[in-house]
Enzyme design. Structure first.
Site, PDB file in Angstrom:
ATOM      1  N   LYS A  85       0.824  -1.218   0.000  1.00  0.00           N
ATOM      2  CA  LYS A  85       0.000   0.000   0.000  1.00  0.00           C
ATOM      3  C   LYS A  85       0.856   1.264   0.000  1.00  0.00           C
ATOM      4  O   LYS A  85       0.429   2.297  -0.509  1.00  0.00           O
ATOM      5  CB  LYS A  85      -0.958  -0.001   1.198  1.00  0.00           C
ATOM      6  CG  LYS A  85      -2.094  -0.999   1.028  1.00  0.00           C
ATOM      7  CD  LYS A  85      -3.225  -0.758   2.011  1.00  0.00           C
ATOM      8  CE  LYS A  85      -4.359  -1.742   1.787  1.00  0.00           C
ATOM      9  NZ  LYS A  85      -5.379  -1.687   2.860  1.00  0.00           N
ATOM     10  N   LYS A 143      -7.888 -15.034  -8.304  1.00  0.00           N
ATOM     11  CA  LYS A 143      -9.101 -14.953  -7.502  1.00  0.00           C
ATOM     12  C   LYS A 143      -9.994 -13.823  -8.004  1.00  0.00           C
ATOM     13  O   LYS A 143      -9.486 -12.784  -8.404  1.00  0.00           O
ATOM     14  CB  LYS A 143      -8.688 -14.665  -6.047  1.00  0.00           C
ATOM     15  CG  LYS A 143      -9.561 -15.313  -5.005  1.00  0.00           C
ATOM     16  CD  LYS A 143      -9.077 -14.974  -3.614  1.00  0.00           C
ATOM     17  CE  LYS A 143     -10.027 -13.992  -2.982  1.00  0.00           C
ATOM     18  NZ  LYS A 143      -9.704 -13.631  -1.612  1.00  0.00           N
ATOM     19  N   LYS A 170     -12.906  -7.563  -6.340  1.00  0.00           N
ATOM     20  CA  LYS A 170     -13.660  -6.340  -6.625  1.00  0.00           C
ATOM     21  C   LYS A 170     -12.750  -5.225  -7.092  1.00  0.00           C
ATOM     22  O   LYS A 170     -13.213  -4.245  -7.661  1.00  0.00           O
ATOM     23  CB  LYS A 170     -14.466  -5.906  -5.399  1.00  0.00           C
ATOM     24  CG  LYS A 170     -13.611  -5.564  -4.196  1.00  0.00           C
ATOM     25  CD  LYS A 170     -14.439  -5.188  -2.985  1.00  0.00           C
ATOM     26  CE  LYS A 170     -13.527  -5.001  -1.792  1.00  0.00           C
ATOM     27  NZ  LYS A 170     -14.215  -4.804  -0.524  1.00  0.00           N
TER      28      LYS A 170
END
Ligand code: TRP
Length: 333
Positions: free
Chosen positions: A113, A195, A198
């Site tokens: 991040k 996978k 979203k």
């Protein structure tokens, strides 16, 4: 005998996919009977990356309503917002005093991040796993269902629990991770090696629980298939295997039955039928979610009751912690 305690946490930062639904949410119905379940929306965690406040507020209501529409029972289970229970922030402070900057800056997610949000590397981003440890340890959770990406954070939670217990005496239960054993693993419709996520840049890779029928049908029509023409599962057929799994979970038929049902059928026909089954499966959930969303007062009331129940449990642990470390308890006169 007391049931084991499960704490599930999720950030209210946008849509959920059918992967989240089939992989976790759909199994709650049985889980809620077998365990004492706490479902927490980790709204404080979302602030570690920039949020639009109005969007965050809307997402929080959306996700609460979706959870309820999916069968979360707010009487059996405790449903609450992290920010409604101050003990989360308070225990984070205490746990900070037994956490080391070295171990936090080594966390894979912190490093990822920091690269992704290079303009906003804040203390919260680094402290994220300590807040998560507080979430878990406050409730003396036995089991924590998480994705593989959160495994390192759960390890840290266990380390902090053991470290604190060693220094101050037995205080926290050391929790176990529950990784992906709850439900099916659903893969991207475009890259079946990955996978379903979203945050996929390609929206055709995932189906949102909010997609309408036309969108669902279109995404399945475009789903990547494999060479050959048979509709069967196999390592050589990741695309078709994924579609078979999705179909069987939405239709309630086994994978074997699904293979038999589509014997001799073509890929295009099969994909159309999978799309129809998914659309039919998510439509009533979407309708129910939208119905619930219209009544904000009802959601507010449920969340307030959930916060009371959560705070009662959390404060018991927090009081114990404060006492162990030597803080003087307030005596009300
Ligand atoms: N960090 C988790 C995630 O992004 C969300 C989360 C916050 C969580 N607190 C938690 C998960 C406590 C389990 C337990 O997926």
């Amino acid at each position: 005998m007391d049931k084991k305690i499960i704490l599930s946490g999720i950030q209210p930062s946008g849509i959920l996919t059918i992967g989240n639904y089939l992989g976790a949410i759909k199994n709650w119905e049985t889980m809620q009977d077998e365990y004492d379940c706490l479902f927490m929306l980790a709204d404080l965690h979302t602030l570690t990356v920039k949020q639009d406040p109005a969007r965050l507020r809307a997402n929080t209501y959306e996700l609460t309503a979706l959870y309820l529409a999916c069968g979360l029972d707010p009487v059996k289970s405790v449903l609450f917002l992290q920010s409604h229970v101050p003990a989360h922030a308070e225990l984070t402070w205490i746990l900070n005093t037994v956490s080391y900057p070295g171990e936090l800056s080594r966390m894979t997610q912190f490093k990822d991040k920091s690269l992704k949000h290079a303009d906003n590397i804040n203390m919260g981003l680094m402290d994220y796993p300590v807040l998560m440890a507080a979430d878990i340890l406050l409730y003396q959770a036995d089991v924590v269902p998480i994705g593989a990406d959160q495994k390192q954070h759960l390890e840290l939670t266990r380390d902090l629990a053991v470290r604190f217990n060693n220094r101050y005496g037995e205080t926290f239960k050391v929790p176990e991770a529950y990784i992906g054993k709850m439900g099916a693993k659903i893969y991207s419709l475009q890259e079946p090696g990955r996978k379903m996520s979203k945050s996929d840049e390609n929206p055709n890779g995932f189906v949102s629980m909010d997609d309408d029928e036309a969108t669902v049908l279109r995404k399945f029509k475009r789903a990547v298939t494999d060479s050959g023409s048979e509709i069967r599962r196999g390592e050589d057929k990741p695309g078709i295997t994924n579609l078979i799994n999705i179909y069987s979970l939405f239709s309630g038929k086994s994978a074997e039955e699904t293979e038999r049902e589509f014997e001799g059928a073509g890929y295009a026909d099969f994909k159309k039928r999978v799309g129809e089954a998914v659309a039919a499966g998510i439509e009533p959930i979407r309708a129910e979610k939208n119905r619930i969303l219209k009544d904000k007062g009802y959601i507010d009331k449920l969340l307030s009751e959930g916060a009371d129940r959560a705070a009662y449990l959390a404060n018991k642990t927090l009081r114990k912690v404060y006492k162990k470390v030597g803080l003087v308890p307030r005596v009300k006169g």
